[in-house]
Design an enzyme around this catalytic site. Structure first.
Site, PDB file in Angstrom:
ATOM      1  N   CYS A 116       4.293 -11.126 -10.572  1.00  0.00           N
ATOM      2  CA  CYS A 116       2.831 -11.015  -9.664  1.00  0.00           C
ATOM      3  C   CYS A 116       3.010 -11.550  -8.265  1.00  0.00           C
ATOM      4  CB  CYS A 116       1.824 -11.984 -10.423  1.00  0.00           C
ATOM      5  SG  CYS A 116       1.341 -11.214 -11.955  1.00  0.00           S
ATOM      6  N   HIS A 256      -3.507 -14.166  -5.373  1.00  0.00           N
ATOM      7  CA  HIS A 256      -3.087 -13.176  -6.596  1.00  0.00           C
ATOM      8  C   HIS A 256      -4.458 -13.467  -7.648  1.00  0.00           C
ATOM      9  CE1 HIS A 256      -1.429 -11.017  -9.908  1.00  0.00           C
ATOM     10  NE2 HIS A 256      -1.156 -12.177 -10.289  1.00  0.00           N
ATOM     11  N   ASN A 286      -5.938  -7.852 -13.300  1.00  0.00           N
ATOM     12  CA  ASN A 286      -4.648  -8.367 -12.795  1.00  0.00           C
ATOM     13  C   ASN A 286      -3.732  -7.045 -12.808  1.00  0.00           C
ATOM     14  OD1 ASN A 286      -2.235  -9.391 -11.965  1.00  0.00           O
ATOM     15  ND2 ASN A 286      -2.046 -11.007 -13.706  1.00  0.00           N
TER      16      ASN A 286
END
Ligand SMILES: CC(C)(COP(=O)(O)OP(=O)(O)OC[C@H]1O[C@@H](n2cnc3c(N)ncnc32)[C@H](O)[C@@H]1OP(=O)(O)O)[C@@H](O)C(=O)NCCC(=O)NCCS
Length: 331
Positions: A116, A256, A286
């Site tokens: 990520c 994020h 995500n």
């Protein structure tokens, strides 16, 4: 002698596959509820590829959109840094597949595996190649097809992730609308909290690894959550402080998109109100390496990304990996 070359983002392009996987769809697949998913994560839907569509396909679309916005041919691109944990294949690098398909003849590049935090790491790599004077046009891409490594019978992970891609062009500039600073950190002691254990050199793919589901994402959600809350706040506060900024100077916090609660906790520590935060996890889930460019695109579509804005991008992910980047939006 001081190096006066600075770097800026000069174009942005994103792409998500059209097919939606909604919370209502997931309610039919695993023991979960729309209410639980929204309350615990903030996610309402994710975009998911159709069979046969891979990370390179999404990345190519995002890259072409960025080049189109800048109105330059792919032959002007000198390097491609592509962040992903779901490459089309272990090798060749997905960056090479993208180079070929967009026609970036003569460019070089490679993949970056930082989960990520992949996009913030690839971005700084591009920024440094531009600031050093080595390159004038670097394509930085974050792309993931998380649906290819998710076990859709595991409710703890399948509700979280989606597919998508984003690309930016990094170019030199001489003015102040440029990259300012970054703080990156890894902590490998957290490696087992979020991983895909099968298919690598430790556990090569076999009937046994597949039977054990080792080709899927395995996650200790609470461990990741606690680390992310702490480190997102720490890294963002540090990068602001060492450059003489306060939270109130930030025009846009671009975090994020892992969990709405993680984002809000970091924003609260920085003293940021909701009108300074970009949250689009409800729409995309995500998307791992794609969340930062997708969030920038959402900000732009909402008219919240303006020339000169101080942007604070922040990532935490598997590894563990941490990234915080401070820059001014340049166009
Ligand atoms: C995964 C995450 C949403 C789970 O939320 P949580 O509040 O920590 O929930 P827990 O893991 O403590 O589980 C609480 C309960 O909900 C259950 N649960 C888990 N997923 C569920 C789902 N989709 N639907 C309903 N219940 C669920 C658990 O089984 C557990 O039940 P139990 O108490 O009977 O054992 C959260 O931990 C998280 O977001 N972690 C970070 C993940 C992340 O960001 N990953 C990407 C890396 S950047």
């Amino acid at each position: 002698m001081a190096n006066l070359v600075r770097a800026k983002i000069s174009a942005l392009g994103t792409y998500v596959p059209p097919r939606l996987l909604t919370n209502a769809d997931l309610e039919k697949m695993v023991e979960t509820s729309n209410e639980w998913i929204i309350e615990r994560t903030g996610i309402r839907q994710r975009h998911i590829v159709d069979p046969g569509m891979a990370t390179s396909h999404l990345a190519v679309q995002a890259a072409l959109r960025a080049l189109e916005e800048r109105n330059i041919p792919a032959t002007e691109v000198e390097a491609i840094f592509l962040a992903t944990v779901t490459p089309d294949m272990m090798f060749p690098a997905t960056a090479c597949l993208v180079q070929d398909r967009i026609g970036a003849k003569g460019a070089w590049g490679f993949d970056i595996s930082a989960a990520c935090s992949g996009f913030t790491y690839a971005l700084q790599t591009g920024v440094k190649f531009v600031e050093s004077g080595a390159h004038k046009k670097v394509l930085v891409i974050g792309a993931d097809v998380m649906s290819s490594i998710i076990d859709y019978t595991d409710r703890a992970t399948c509700v979280i992730f989606g597919d998508g891609a984003g690309a930016v062009l990094v170019e030199p500039t001489t003015d102040d609308l440029c990259f300012i600073d970054f703080i990156h950190e890894v902590d490998g002691s957290g490696g087992c909290a979020l991983s895909m254990p099968g298919g690598g050199s430790l556990h090569p793919s076999s009937h046994e690894t597949v039977d054990k589901g080792m080709h899927y994402v395995h996650q200790d959600g609470q461990a990741v959550f606690k680390y992310a809350v702490r480190k997102m706040a720490e890294a963002t506060a540090s990068v602001l402080q060492r450059n003489g900024f306060k939270g109130s100077d930030v025009a846009l916090f671009v975090p994020h998109q892992a969990n709405r609660r993680i984002i809000m906790s970091a924003a609260e520590r920085l003293g940021l109100k909701e009108d300074r935060i970009i949250i689009n996890i409800d729409e995309f889930g995500n998307t791992t390496a794609a969340t930062i460019p997708l969030a920038l695109e959402s900000a732009r579509q909402q008219g919240r990304l303006k020339k000169g804005d101080l942007i604070l991008a922040s990532t935490v992910g598997a590894g563990f990996t941490v990234g915080a980047t401070l820059f001014r939006w340049a166009y």
